[in-house]
Design a protein around this motif. Structure first.
Motif, PDB file in Angstrom:
ATOM      1  N   GLN A  32      29.582 -18.171 128.980  1.00  0.00           N
ATOM      2  CA  GLN A  32      29.684 -17.327 130.164  1.00  0.00           C
ATOM      3  C   GLN A  32      29.120 -18.048 131.384  1.00  0.00           C
ATOM      4  N   PHE A  33      29.898 -18.075 132.440  1.00  0.00           N
ATOM      5  CA  PHE A  33      29.467 -18.680 133.684  1.00  0.00           C
ATOM      6  C   PHE A  33      29.345 -17.611 134.761  1.00  0.00           C
ATOM      7  N   HIS A  34      28.419 -17.865 135.695  1.00  0.00           N
ATOM      8  CA  HIS A  34      28.244 -16.964 136.826  1.00  0.00           C
ATOM      9  C   HIS A  34      28.498 -17.753 138.108  1.00  0.00           C
ATOM     10  N   CYS A  35      29.373 -17.221 138.943  1.00  0.00           N
ATOM     11  CA  CYS A  35      29.712 -17.883 140.193  1.00  0.00           C
ATOM     12  C   CYS A  35      29.525 -16.897 141.347  1.00  0.00           C
ATOM     13  N   LEU A  36      28.989 -17.399 142.453  1.00  0.00           N
ATOM     14  CA  LEU A  36      28.851 -16.606 143.669  1.00  0.00           C
ATOM     15  C   LEU A  36      29.776 -17.192 144.736  1.00  0.00           C
ATOM     16  N   TYR A  37      30.639 -16.353 145.273  1.00  0.00           N
ATOM     17  CA  TYR A  37      31.548 -16.780 146.345  1.00  0.00           C
ATOM     18  C   TYR A  37      31.074 -16.145 147.642  1.00  0.00           C
ATOM     19  N   VAL A  38      30.513 -16.965 148.536  1.00  0.00           N
ATOM     20  CA  VAL A  38      30.027 -16.493 149.832  1.00  0.00           C
ATOM     21  C   VAL A  38      31.165 -16.706 150.830  1.00  0.00           C
ATOM     22  N   ASP A  39      31.944 -15.661 151.028  1.00  0.00           N
ATOM     23  CA  ASP A  39      33.167 -15.737 151.833  1.00  0.00           C
ATOM     24  C   ASP A  39      32.872 -15.177 153.223  1.00  0.00           C
ATOM     25  N   LEU A  40      32.510 -16.046 154.150  1.00  0.00           N
ATOM     26  CA  LEU A  40      32.100 -15.609 155.480  1.00  0.00           C
ATOM     27  C   LEU A  40      33.269 -15.426 156.435  1.00  0.00           C
ATOM     28  N   THR A  41      34.471 -15.870 156.033  1.00  0.00           N
ATOM     29  CA  THR A  41      35.631 -15.765 156.917  1.00  0.00           C
ATOM     30  C   THR A  41      36.769 -14.934 156.337  1.00  0.00           C
ATOM     31  N   ASN A  42      36.701 -14.633 155.052  1.00  0.00           N
ATOM     32  CA  ASN A  42      37.695 -13.775 154.402  1.00  0.00           C
ATOM     33  C   ASN A  42      39.116 -14.315 154.574  1.00  0.00           C
ATOM     34  N   ASP A  43      39.269 -15.630 154.448  1.00  0.00           N
ATOM     35  CA  ASP A  43      40.592 -16.211 154.628  1.00  0.00           C
ATOM     36  C   ASP A  43      41.101 -16.942 153.386  1.00  0.00           C
ATOM     37  N   ILE A  44      40.307 -17.002 152.319  1.00  0.00           N
ATOM     38  CA  ILE A  44      40.750 -17.669 151.092  1.00  0.00           C
ATOM     39  C   ILE A  44      40.374 -16.799 149.904  1.00  0.00           C
ATOM     40  N   SER A  45      41.376 -16.329 149.184  1.00  0.00           N
ATOM     41  CA  SER A  45      41.093 -15.586 147.955  1.00  0.00           C
ATOM     42  C   SER A  45      41.002 -16.560 146.793  1.00  0.00           C
ATOM     43  N   PHE A  48      32.258 -13.251 138.229  1.00  0.00           N
ATOM     44  CA  PHE A  48      32.426 -13.687 139.613  1.00  0.00           C
ATOM     45  C   PHE A  48      31.880 -12.633 140.570  1.00  0.00           C
ATOM     46  N   THR A  49      31.016 -13.049 141.488  1.00  0.00           N
ATOM     47  CA  THR A  49      30.459 -12.149 142.494  1.00  0.00           C
ATOM     48  C   THR A  49      30.893 -12.624 143.872  1.00  0.00           C
ATOM     49  N   ASN A  50      31.419 -11.704 144.663  1.00  0.00           N
ATOM     50  CA  ASN A  50      31.920 -12.027 145.997  1.00  0.00           C
ATOM     51  C   ASN A  50      31.085 -11.294 147.037  1.00  0.00           C
ATOM     52  N   VAL A  51      30.510 -12.027 148.007  1.00  0.00           N
ATOM     53  CA  VAL A  51      29.771 -11.401 149.108  1.00  0.00           C
ATOM     54  C   VAL A  51      30.300 -11.948 150.422  1.00  0.00           C
ATOM     55  N   SER A  52      30.091 -11.189 151.497  1.00  0.00           N
ATOM     56  CA  SER A  52      30.656 -11.575 152.787  1.00  0.00           C
ATOM     57  C   SER A  52      29.593 -11.803 153.857  1.00  0.00           C
ATOM     58  N   VAL A  60      27.591 -21.934 139.783  1.00  0.00           N
ATOM     59  CA  VAL A  60      28.345 -22.455 140.915  1.00  0.00           C
ATOM     60  C   VAL A  60      28.256 -21.463 142.069  1.00  0.00           C
ATOM     61  N   ILE A  61      28.045 -21.988 143.279  1.00  0.00           N
ATOM     62  CA  ILE A  61      28.086 -21.167 144.488  1.00  0.00           C
ATOM     63  C   ILE A  61      29.054 -21.824 145.465  1.00  0.00           C
ATOM     64  N   ILE A  62      30.004 -21.023 145.976  1.00  0.00           N
ATOM     65  CA  ILE A  62      30.981 -21.509 146.947  1.00  0.00           C
ATOM     66  C   ILE A  62      30.667 -20.890 148.308  1.00  0.00           C
ATOM     67  N   PHE A  63      30.500 -21.729 149.316  1.00  0.00           N
ATOM     68  CA  PHE A  63      30.317 -21.259 150.692  1.00  0.00           C
ATOM     69  C   PHE A  63      31.600 -21.530 151.463  1.00  0.00           C
ATOM     70  N   ASN A  64      32.207 -20.469 151.991  1.00  0.00           N
ATOM     71  CA  ASN A  64      33.421 -20.589 152.790  1.00  0.00           C
ATOM     72  C   ASN A  64      33.124 -20.081 154.194  1.00  0.00           C
ATOM     73  N   GLY A  65      33.087 -21.016 155.158  1.00  0.00           N
ATOM     74  CA  GLY A  65      32.802 -20.636 156.531  1.00  0.00           C
ATOM     75  C   GLY A  65      33.620 -21.449 157.509  1.00  0.00           C
ATOM     76  N   ASP A  66      33.595 -21.035 158.796  1.00  0.00           N
ATOM     77  CA  ASP A  66      34.301 -21.812 159.820  1.00  0.00           C
ATOM     78  C   ASP A  66      33.563 -23.121 160.072  1.00  0.00           C
ATOM     79  N   ASN A  67      32.303 -23.014 160.447  1.00  0.00           N
ATOM     80  CA  ASN A  67      31.424 -24.164 160.599  1.00  0.00           C
ATOM     81  C   ASN A  67      30.111 -23.825 159.894  1.00  0.00           C
ATOM     82  N   ILE A  68      29.382 -24.834 159.491  1.00  0.00           N
ATOM     83  CA  ILE A  68      28.136 -24.611 158.762  1.00  0.00           C
ATOM     84  C   ILE A  68      26.988 -24.511 159.758  1.00  0.00           C
ATOM     85  N   SER A  69      26.402 -23.319 159.854  1.00  0.00           N
ATOM     86  CA  SER A  69      25.339 -23.068 160.818  1.00  0.00           C
ATOM     87  C   SER A  69      23.985 -23.483 160.249  1.00  0.00           C
TER      88      SER A  69
END
Length: 237
Positions: A5-18, A32-36, A52-61
């Protein structure tokens, strides 16, 4: 065979990639856990362990960099951004495995995730019952990983505590942390690494091993309590 079992966090700050998870082998169970928002992500990271943690953003602040910097290095991180014009340098953070630019479609993102799982995550969770040779002066000494209870730093060397023996290893605790299998061994203090298989009890400030030894959890390492609990619940049973 019991599914891994794997746990992944998807930090989707732009909501443009499913992200579609439909091509993994049958022996892999993926939670899979999805937060915005960064606030929600930081709260989850403090409480839980994610492979695994995925950060999806426009630019990295700067705020995002702080969150990424606080994540235990046992976690593999994928960062997705619009361009390289950012204060973020992925080479400065050891656990940033992939830094990729947009545009990126769901299929490509899924393939990246599979690559990370195969190369960085799966090797950590294979059953480990092995040994290594460690420098103990003019010779090398064979030590079984399963025999180690904990390791204590003593300057540039370390004491490795077995059940009825203490071995002085001529390596720093940082080097030993890199050599030991991360599935079993956790750094919980700047001076201590523990074998998670020897844990008897866990509290907010200390860990008790099943040889009755109690060790403190350093303040800057308390974000690993979720990881330790994860090991106990999922990998050490």
């Amino acid at each position: 065979m019991r599914p891994i079992q794997f746990h992944c966090l998807y930090v989707d700050l732009t909501n443009d990639i499913s992200l579609e998870l439909d091509v993994f082998p049958r022996n892999i169970s993926f939670h899979f856990t999805n937060v915005s928002s960064l606030e929600l992500a930081y709260g989850l990271i403090e409480q839980e362990y994610f492979e695994v943690i995925i950060f999806n953003g426009d630019n990295i602040s700067e705020e995002e960099v702080k969150v990424i910097s606080s994540i235990p290095r046992d976690t593999s991180i994928i960062v997705i951004a619009n361009d390289y014009e950012t204060i973020f340098d992925p080479h400065d953070l050891d656990n940033v495995i992939l830094f990729t630019l947009k545009p990126i479609n769901p299929e490509k993102l899924q393939n990246l995730l599979i690559r990370v799982l195969s190369k960085y995550v799966l090797p950590k969770v294979q059953h480990l019952n092995h040994f290594d040779f460690f420098p103990t002066g003019a010779e090398m000494t064979k030590i079984s990983f399963n025999d180690i209870f904990y390791i204590e730093a003593t300057g540039s060397s370390c004491n490795v505590f077995l059940l009825n023996q203490v071995i002085l290893v001529k390596e720093s605790i940082t080097l030993l942390e890199e050599r030991l299998p991360s599935k079993n061994f956790v750094r919980l203090h700047r001076s201590f690494i523990i074998n998670a298989q020897k844990i008897l009890r866990v509290s907010a400030k200390e860990i008790e091993l099943n040889n009755a030894k109690k060790l403190p959890i350093g303040r800057s390492y308390r974000n690993k309590i979720g990881y330790i609990s994860y090991l106990i619940d999922h990998l050490l049973v």
